[in-house]
Write an enzyme that holds these catalytic residues in place. Sequence first.
Site, mmCIF file in Angstrom:
data_model
loop_
_atom_site.group_PDB
_atom_site.id
_atom_site.type_symbol
_atom_site.label_atom_id
_atom_site.label_comp_id
_atom_site.label_asym_id
_atom_site.label_seq_id
_atom_site.Cartn_x
_atom_site.Cartn_y
_atom_site.Cartn_z
ATOM 1 N N ALA A 93 0.818 -1.218 0.000
ATOM 2 C CA ALA A 93 0.000 0.000 0.000
ATOM 3 C C ALA A 93 0.849 1.264 0.000
ATOM 4 C CB ALA A 93 -0.954 0.006 1.181
ATOM 5 N N SER A 97 4.724 -1.064 5.267
ATOM 6 C CA SER A 97 4.456 -2.211 6.143
ATOM 7 C C SER A 97 5.660 -3.146 6.197
ATOM 8 C CB SER A 97 3.198 -2.960 5.724
ATOM 9 O OG SER A 97 3.415 -3.620 4.509
ATOM 10 N N ALA A 99 8.911 -2.284 6.001
ATOM 11 C CA ALA A 99 9.909 -1.682 6.893
ATOM 12 C C ALA A 99 9.463 -1.807 8.347
ATOM 13 C CB ALA A 99 10.125 -0.218 6.532
ATOM 14 N N ALA A 100 8.165 -1.560 8.600
ATOM 15 C CA ALA A 100 7.653 -1.667 9.973
ATOM 16 C C ALA A 100 7.824 -3.099 10.476
ATOM 17 C CB ALA A 100 6.191 -1.242 10.033
ATOM 18 N N ASP A 141 12.466 4.446 5.016
ATOM 19 C CA ASP A 141 11.316 3.785 5.645
ATOM 20 C C ASP A 141 11.658 3.192 7.020
ATOM 21 O OD1 ASP A 141 10.167 4.442 3.200
ATOM 22 O OD2 ASP A 141 9.352 2.453 2.799
HETATM 23 C C1 MEV Z 1 9.453 4.114 -0.511
HETATM 24 O O1 MEV Z 1 8.703 4.383 0.667
HETATM 25 C C2 MEV Z 1 10.313 5.300 -0.830
HETATM 26 C C3 MEV Z 1 11.156 5.177 -2.087
HETATM 27 O O2 MEV Z 1 11.856 6.414 -2.218
HETATM 28 C C4 MEV Z 1 12.124 4.019 -2.007
HETATM 29 C C5 MEV Z 1 13.258 4.236 -1.013
HETATM 30 O O3 MEV Z 1 13.508 5.358 -0.565
HETATM 31 O O4 MEV Z 1 13.910 3.243 -0.690
HETATM 32 C C6 MEV Z 1 10.306 4.998 -3.340
#
Ligand code: MEV
Length: 311
Positions: A93, A97, A99-100, A141
């Site tokens: 989404a 999620s 990374a969390a 993240d």
């Molecule tokens: C993903 O939440 C963010 C991106 O910039 C990927 C990253 O920073 O690793 C798309």
Amino acid sequence: VSLKAIAEAPCKVIITGEHFVVHGGVALAAAVDRKVRVDVGESGSLRVRSEGLGNRSGPSLRPFASVLAVMSRVYGTPSRLDIGVSSDIPSGAGLGSSAATMVALAAAVSELEGLSLGVPQIVEMAMAGERDLHGRPSGIDPNVCASGGVIRYRLGEGPSKVELQGTRSFIVAVSKQRRSTRRLVSKVSEMGGRYPSLFAALAEAATDVSSLAEERLVHGDMEGLGRLMTYNHAVLSAAGASNQVLDSLVNLLVSLGCPGAKLTGAGGGGSVLAVAPRGKEKSTIADLKRRGIEAFEAKIPVAGVKSWLSR
Ligand code: MEV
């Protein structure tokens, strides 16, 4: 009864600067009040139970195994544990999620083994799983999921905390399109390979937007922040991260009175983040739901990962 450790980590939104952060730009991210919970207990084998999804197997075990392996190497913790995962947020989404989950896993293992690891160590361990999942993630993240609050982030500099007085209110609208971060990151990077000077200018613009957005956010100028977010959406769109569903969600949120909106995270599906229209947060969410769009209010700041023992 065997001892278990439990950790909960918040999910996240990227306020500005995603994608370009992978290429050295500055991004702004905040933890939001949707959580992933991981419990770990001693066991002779590696087992991962996901709520609603049953036992994981095959490649979906790999990120868990990688985090346990690096922790075992660095801290001598067990490389096989019984792991349970439950989450308020669907995966794919764009709300972090994965990374969390990796952050909560590292924090739970630290708790179980009495390591008292701090945020930077937890992030470092979680990154082993994030790399399995996403290739070469920037690390924004897991940093924001572990620390909570709001961070400004640039590769090589690491996170710096953005302090807010009081709360700020956003709306998150979740498109039903799941997508792969890895695929979107390489799609945007390919554009950079084809048009290096154009891409460098877009990256520079994204860094400018993040600095201006940080200032507006800190001063509580949510109208100004909204305008910058809509502008950032256009830049992300030019770089190939948007699609029709996201563009129409952005337009809808703005037409409903949000001061600004943009895709958040990798895009290509996933979620849209909007500044909530003051005093109309609840009615806007109700309106979105009537149109069949999943949406929730995200008030920031929220706390980072926490962990505890249980019997
Ligand atoms: C993903 O939440 C963010 C991106 O910039 C990927 C990253 O920073 O690793 C798309």
